[in-house]
Every structure is written in structure tokens, then in C-alpha cells.
Design a protein around this motif. Structure first.
Motif, PDB file in Angstrom:
ATOM      1  N   UNK A  66       0.948  -1.238   0.139  1.00 12.54           N
ATOM      2  CA  UNK A  66      -0.057  -0.064  -0.039  1.00 12.54           C
ATOM      3  C   UNK A  66       0.889   1.265   0.047  1.00 12.54           C
ATOM      4  N   UNK A  67       0.775   2.006  -0.759  1.00  7.29           N
ATOM      5  CA  UNK A  67       1.239   3.240  -0.935  1.00  7.29           C
ATOM      6  C   UNK A  67       0.373   4.619  -0.389  1.00  7.29           C
ATOM      7  N   UNK A  68       0.832   5.372   0.496  1.00  9.30           N
ATOM      8  CA  UNK A  68       0.082   6.405   1.032  1.00  9.30           C
ATOM      9  C   UNK A  68       0.654   7.802   1.082  1.00  9.30           C
ATOM     10  N   UNK A  69      -0.069   8.654   1.010  1.00  3.86           N
ATOM     11  CA  UNK A  69       0.400  10.140   1.493  1.00  3.86           C
ATOM     12  C   UNK A  69       0.341  10.536   2.724  1.00  3.86           C
ATOM     13  N   UNK A  70       1.338  10.468   3.634  1.00  2.00           N
ATOM     14  CA  UNK A  70       1.460  10.634   5.006  1.00  2.00           C
ATOM     15  C   UNK A  70       1.824  12.449   5.286  1.00  2.00           C
ATOM     16  N   UNK A  71       1.692  13.193   4.471  1.00  2.00           N
ATOM     17  CA  UNK A  71       1.855  14.658   4.797  1.00  2.00           C
ATOM     18  C   UNK A  71       1.221  14.770   5.830  1.00  2.00           C
ATOM     19  N   UNK A  72      -0.171  14.769   6.196  1.00  2.00           N
ATOM     20  CA  UNK A  72      -0.647  15.019   7.540  1.00  2.00           C
ATOM     21  C   UNK A  72      -0.207  14.473   8.618  1.00  2.00           C
ATOM     22  N   UNK A  73       0.297  13.326   8.627  1.00  2.00           N
ATOM     23  CA  UNK A  73       1.022  12.792   9.725  1.00  2.00           C
ATOM     24  C   UNK A  73       2.197  13.494   9.922  1.00  2.00           C
ATOM     25  N   UNK A  74       3.219  13.899   8.886  1.00  2.00           N
ATOM     26  CA  UNK A  74       4.369  14.519   9.101  1.00  2.00           C
ATOM     27  C   UNK A  74       4.271  15.972   9.592  1.00  2.00           C
ATOM     28  N   UNK A  75       2.827  16.640   9.129  1.00  2.00           N
ATOM     29  CA  UNK A  75       2.662  17.840   9.986  1.00  2.00           C
ATOM     30  C   UNK A  75       2.293  17.723  11.225  1.00  2.00           C
ATOM     31  N   UNK A  76       1.569  16.661  11.706  1.00  2.00           N
ATOM     32  CA  UNK A  76       1.230  16.616  13.096  1.00  2.00           C
ATOM     33  C   UNK A  76       2.384  16.239  13.909  1.00  2.00           C
ATOM     34  N   UNK A  77       3.350  15.624  13.218  1.00  2.00           N
ATOM     35  CA  UNK A  77       4.405  15.374  14.132  1.00  2.00           C
ATOM     36  C   UNK A  77       5.550  16.664  14.372  1.00  2.00           C
ATOM     37  N   UNK A  78       5.416  17.340  13.398  1.00  2.85           N
ATOM     38  CA  UNK A  78       6.121  18.793  13.687  1.00  2.85           C
ATOM     39  C   UNK A  78       5.495  19.649  14.680  1.00  2.85           C
ATOM     40  N   UNK A  79       4.029  19.532  14.771  1.00  5.89           N
ATOM     41  CA  UNK A  79       3.156  20.096  15.818  1.00  5.89           C
ATOM     42  C   UNK A  79       3.352  19.650  17.226  1.00  5.89           C
ATOM     43  N   UNK A  80       3.534  18.347  17.362  1.00  6.59           N
ATOM     44  CA  UNK A  80       3.261  17.614  18.388  1.00  6.59           C
ATOM     45  C   UNK A  80       4.712  17.782  19.182  1.00  6.59           C
ATOM     46  N   UNK A  81       5.975  17.940  18.410  1.00  4.42           N
ATOM     47  CA  UNK A  81       7.162  18.046  18.960  1.00  4.42           C
ATOM     48  C   UNK A  81       7.295  19.547  19.914  1.00  4.42           C
ATOM     49  N   UNK A  82       6.244  20.375  19.426  1.00  5.71           N
ATOM     50  CA  UNK A  82       6.203  21.751  20.171  1.00  5.71           C
ATOM     51  C   UNK A  82       5.266  21.498  21.475  1.00  5.71           C
ATOM     52  N   UNK A  83       4.594  20.441  21.611  1.00  7.16           N
ATOM     53  CA  UNK A  83       3.521  20.030  22.760  1.00  7.16           C
ATOM     54  C   UNK A  83       4.326  19.934  24.013  1.00  7.16           C
ATOM     55  N   UNK A  84       3.796  20.427  24.999  1.00  4.29           N
ATOM     56  CA  UNK A  84       4.342  20.036  26.313  1.00  4.29           C
ATOM     57  C   UNK A  84       4.478  18.471  26.712  1.00  4.29           C
ATOM     58  N   UNK A  85       3.397  17.780  26.149  1.00  3.88           N
ATOM     59  CA  UNK A  85       3.330  16.522  26.538  1.00  3.88           C
ATOM     60  C   UNK A  85       4.329  15.786  25.999  1.00  3.88           C
ATOM     61  N   UNK A  86       5.000  16.077  24.888  1.00  3.91           N
ATOM     62  CA  UNK A  86       6.140  15.474  24.166  1.00  3.91           C
ATOM     63  C   UNK A  86       7.465  15.911  24.317  1.00  3.91           C
ATOM     64  N   UNK A  87       7.399  16.966  25.401  1.00  5.58           N
ATOM     65  CA  UNK A  87       8.893  17.519  25.682  1.00  5.58           C
ATOM     66  C   UNK A  87       9.916  16.279  26.089  1.00  5.58           C
ATOM     67  N   UNK A  88      11.164  16.478  25.377  1.00  5.16           N
ATOM     68  CA  UNK A  88      12.216  15.324  25.605  1.00  5.16           C
ATOM     69  C   UNK A  88      11.862  14.039  25.282  1.00  5.16           C
ATOM     70  N   UNK A  89      10.632  14.066  24.341  1.00  6.73           N
ATOM     71  CA  UNK A  89      10.456  12.832  23.590  1.00  6.73           C
ATOM     72  C   UNK A  89      10.834  12.854  22.316  1.00  6.73           C
ATOM     73  N   UNK A  90      11.586  11.577  21.704  1.00  4.12           N
ATOM     74  CA  UNK A  90      12.059  11.686  20.259  1.00  4.12           C
ATOM     75  C   UNK A  90      10.784  11.067  19.448  1.00  4.12           C
ATOM     76  N   UNK A  91      10.228  11.772  18.838  1.00  3.91           N
ATOM     77  CA  UNK A  91       8.915  11.444  18.238  1.00  3.91           C
ATOM     78  C   UNK A  91       9.207  11.051  16.883  1.00  3.91           C
ATOM     79  N   UNK A  92       9.354   9.833  16.131  1.00  4.54           N
ATOM     80  CA  UNK A  92       9.636   9.394  15.041  1.00  4.54           C
ATOM     81  C   UNK A  92       8.323   8.979  14.247  1.00  4.54           C
ATOM     82  N   UNK A  93       8.551   8.835  13.089  1.00  2.75           N
ATOM     83  CA  UNK A  93       7.276   8.337  12.160  1.00  2.75           C
ATOM     84  C   UNK A  93       6.986   6.842  12.757  1.00  2.75           C
ATOM     85  N   UNK A  94       8.112   6.138  13.279  1.00  2.00           N
ATOM     86  CA  UNK A  94       7.622   4.694  13.541  1.00  2.00           C
ATOM     87  C   UNK A  94       6.652   4.570  14.735  1.00  2.00           C
TER      88      UNK A  94
END
Length: 417
Positions: free
Chosen positions: A218-246
Motif C-alpha cells: 500500500x502506498x499512501x500520502x503521509x503529509x498530514x502525519x508529518x505535519x502533526x509530528x512537527x506540531x506535537x514536537x512543540x507540545x508540552x506532553x512530548x517534551x524530551x520525547x524523540x517522536x519518530x514516524x515509527x
């Protein structure tokens, strides 16, 4: 009167039959305490440090580093009554309690005599005496990845003193570099098949010729996921967390399993039953210097995205250092293999024995994609799902793969699961 016991090589994980002695932490004459680490061994699953179940004095090491020993074989002799305090075959209550063996470790009492050790003159003359290391012994100290590197480069660790410190990768590389230009005329080299490589080969052959594999893509467009990842990196709940696509893939698999439990089941041939698991012990295939290992995240389905990200970081770090324990690699229910970390689009992974499916997570790349009828550059990912056709029909496998894809393409879909 001395009382000698032999320390037997224990089965450090379910079903192991042998292990290689990597190095001794003690030498004859050393005093040891209960639960003190005395030896490091490499099993088919991991490098493991073994504690001694008694206190006493080491009298003899029965196996040399580099030797492979069967489970249950004696590897060390210890005098558990070096002071001769026991009388008439008995010991004081405190000492008796101290000498109780640990769970999983065998022992046997031997007569008060020692096996004859080979005299130094009997050793091959070309083997130089190593420099002293910790506790006054003569065992070179090095981590499993460094030992593998030395083996690959043909470096004898006993020739490296490292000033009594643990031998490093740099020490090995320095020792190998002067010898590199020397050519012996040999264009092949042979390495014994053992440890992780042997176990992996046996497991993959068994799986490939036991479980009927089917692989879907299956081939998919994960642009929304990558945008959410960048947003969550700045969220206090993800401070100090290495948030990867995996981490997103792990969460998507755990959610999708709930709608297609067949991919999280086991085929029990002996019992004639299919065992459905109401939990997810998520395996993550990791390439390490010792070979492929698949440690598990226990009860991954009960974790939040942040918790999964933290567990993944810890798991991969431990695996790369060669510190994954055998217990951490048992009883998985479904696996993800991240081939994308190598820049690979996808593959046809082999299912781990005892599981029903494995998901290959490919590289995320900028590619042309049609959005609302117009061509655009998007973040595109390829997934591949291999499943056991005895357990999972095409419809079920397709549904699971589509669900994982939908969650990665639009993370907001998670609220509908």
C-alpha cells in the motif's frame, strides 16, 4: 574441609541449548558474593551476564573464552566453604541460606579435587599472553559489538591491553589498520554460524517453510502525519520525547489490531487451536552489530503515542548496545520492521515464528501526488504486510493494511477506532 560446587550454564531464555563464553569477570582465587556477576555469555538471542548463586572462592574456570558450551554443562568450580567452617557436611544456618542457588541455575557438589589445568607451555606458541585487566585476571574486556568487529577484522583481542580498561572500537580499528595492506592470497574467509545469526537463520527458514506467506502493498500520502509530528514536537506532553514516524506506525498497528484481531493471533499446531491475543506485545526488528534482533514493547496497545515513542527510543538504544535480554525478545504478537531507515521503499518481510503478521515500514520520500485533481509534491510512504494465510484471509489482511494506511494518512481517523 573445602566444599566444592560446580556452576552450571543455565538456560537464560526459553528453549536455548547453548551459549558462547564471551569473558570471565573473575579468576581462580577470587572471593565472590551471592549474585555477583562472574561471566558474560552470548546466547542465540543476546549477550547475558550471569550471577553466581553462592558465596565462596573461585577455584577453577572450566571453559575458556570463545568456547561454546551446552546448557547444563559446568563452567566454574567454587569452594563454598573456603574457611572450613562447615562440620560434618553441614554449615551454619546463615551460610546455608546464603548458598541457596538462584532460580534457573543448577549446581552439583563435586569432590575436593581440581581438574588438571593445561600448563602454559601447552598453549600454542603464537598466542601472546594478554595484559592484565580487572580483578587481576587475563580476560580481555570488550562489549559484544566490539568483539564482533574484532572477529570480522581478524584482530586477536588478547593482544590489546587497553591499559586494563574495556577495549573499544577505536582500539580494534587501530590494531587492524597496520595489518590491512598485508595480503595472504586468501580471497575468502569463514566465520562459524552461531549466536544470533544461527538463531535468526533457523527461525526464518522455519517460518518461510511452515507459514504460507502472503504479502500485500500500500502506498499512501503521509503529509498530514508529518505535519502533526512537527506540531506535537512543540507540545508540552512530548517534551524530551524523540517522536519518530515509527512511533505513529506503532500506534496505528495497535489501533488497527482491535478491528482485525486475526493478525494478532497464533497458530497452535500441536493443540489444533488458534490463540487470539487480547494484548499487543509489539516486536520491533532492529539491526545490531550482533545481527537481527526483535525486542518487544510489552502491552503496547495500552500506551499513548508519547509512551510508545519513549519505549521505541529505549528499545533501539538497548539493542544497539547489545544489552537486549533474552526475555525481552520472547512472546511477541505482531512485528514492525523499519526498512525505511535504510532508505528502502518496502520489502516482503518474513513473519516471526509464532506470529501472524509483520509490517514493513518504508522510507518517507517527497514524491508527486494528485491532490484534489492537481499534481503536488507530498510525503509518500510505502507499506508492506506479510501475513500467515492459515490465520488471516485476504480480506482480513487487506482490511488491516488499509486501516494502518488510513491512520497514517490522516491521524484524525484515530477517533473513529
Amino acid at each position: 574441609m573445602p566444599e566444592f560446587k560446580q556452576f552450571l550454564l543455565a538456560d537464560t531464555a526459553e528453549g536455548l541449548t547453548e551459549a558462547e563464553i564471551l569473558g570471565w569477570r573473575v579468576q581462580p582465587g577470587d572471593a565472590v558474593t551471592v549474585n555477583q556477576i562472574v561471566v558474560e555469555v552470548e546466547t542465540a538471542k543476546a549477550a547475558v551476564e550471569l550471577p553466581i548463586p553462592w558465596a565462596g572462592k573461585v577455584t577453577e574456570l572450566l571453559v575458556e573464552p570463545g568456547q561454546t558450551v551446552e546448557v547444563g554443562a559446568p563452567i566454574l568450580t567454587i569452594d563454598v566453604d573456603p574457611a572450613g567452617v562447615a562440620k560434618n557436611g553441614s554449615a551454619p544456618a546463615a551460610a546455608e541460606e546464603e548458598m541457596k542457588p538462584l532460580v534457573g541455575y543448577g549446581s552439583k557438589t563435586v569432590q575436593a579435587k581440581r581438574r588438571t589445568r593445561k600448563a602454559p607451555a601447552e598453549k600454542a606458541p603464537e598466542q601472546p599472553q594478554p595484559e592484565p585487566v580487572a580483578k587481576g585476571g587475563y580476560v580481555p574486556l570488550a562489549k559484544p559489538p566490539v568483539r564482533k568487529l574484532a572477529k570480522d577484522l581478524g584482530v586477536d583481542l588478547t593482544t590489546l591491553s587497553a591499559g586494563g580498561e574495556v577495549i573499544t572500537r577505536e582500539d580494534v580499528e587501530r590494531a587492524a589498520s597496520p595489518a590491512a595492506p598485508k595480503k595472504t592470497g586468501e580471497r575468502e574467509r569463514r566465520v562459524p554460524i552461531k549466536g544470533v545469526r544461527k538463531a535468526t537463520a533457523q527461525a526464518m527458514v522455519s517460518s518461510a517453510f511452515t507459514a504460507p506467506h502472503v504479502t500485500e502493498f500500500l502506498t499512501i500520502d503521509v503529509t498530514p502525519m508529518m505535519e502533526l509530528r512537527e506540531k506535537l514536537k512543540k507540545h508540552p506532553g512530548f517534551a524530551g520525547v524523540k517522536l519518530t514516524p515509527l512511533a505513529f506506525a506503532a500506534k496505528a498497528v495497535c489501533l488497527a489490531v482491535k478491528r482485525t484481531p486475526d493478525v494478532n493471533a497464533t497458530w497452535d499446531e500441536e493443540a489444533g487451536e488458534i490463540v487470539y491475543k487480547d494484548y499487543v506485545h509489539l516486536g520491533i526488528a532492529a539491526a545490531t552489530p550482533r545481527g537481527l534482533v526483535v525486542p518487544k514493547i510489552r502491552d503496547a496497545d495500552a500506551m499513548s503515542l508519547a509512551e510508545l515513542a519513549g519505549a521505541l527510543e529505549q528499545l533501539t538504544s538497548t539493542a544497539r548496545e547489545g544489552k537486549t535480554t533474552p526475555a525481552d525478545m520472547l512472546n511477541g504478537t505482531i512485528t514492525i520492521t523499519n526498512v525505511g531507515v535504510f532508505g528502502v521503499d518496502t520489502g516482503t518481510p518474513i513473519i516471526n515464528p509464532g506470529e501472524a503478521a509483520i509490517l514493513a515500514f518504508g522510507a518517507i520520500k517527497d514524491m508527486p501526488w494528485v491532490v484534489d485533481g492537481e499534481l503536488a509534491v507530498r510525503k509518500v510512504l510505502q507499506l508492506a504486510l506479510s501475513f500467515d494465510h492459515r490465520l488471516v484471509d485476504g480480506q482480513q489482511g487487506s482490511q488491516f493494511l488499509a486501516d494502518v494506511g488510513a491512520l497514517l494518512a490522516d491521524p484524525a481517523m484515530a477517533i473513529t477506532f
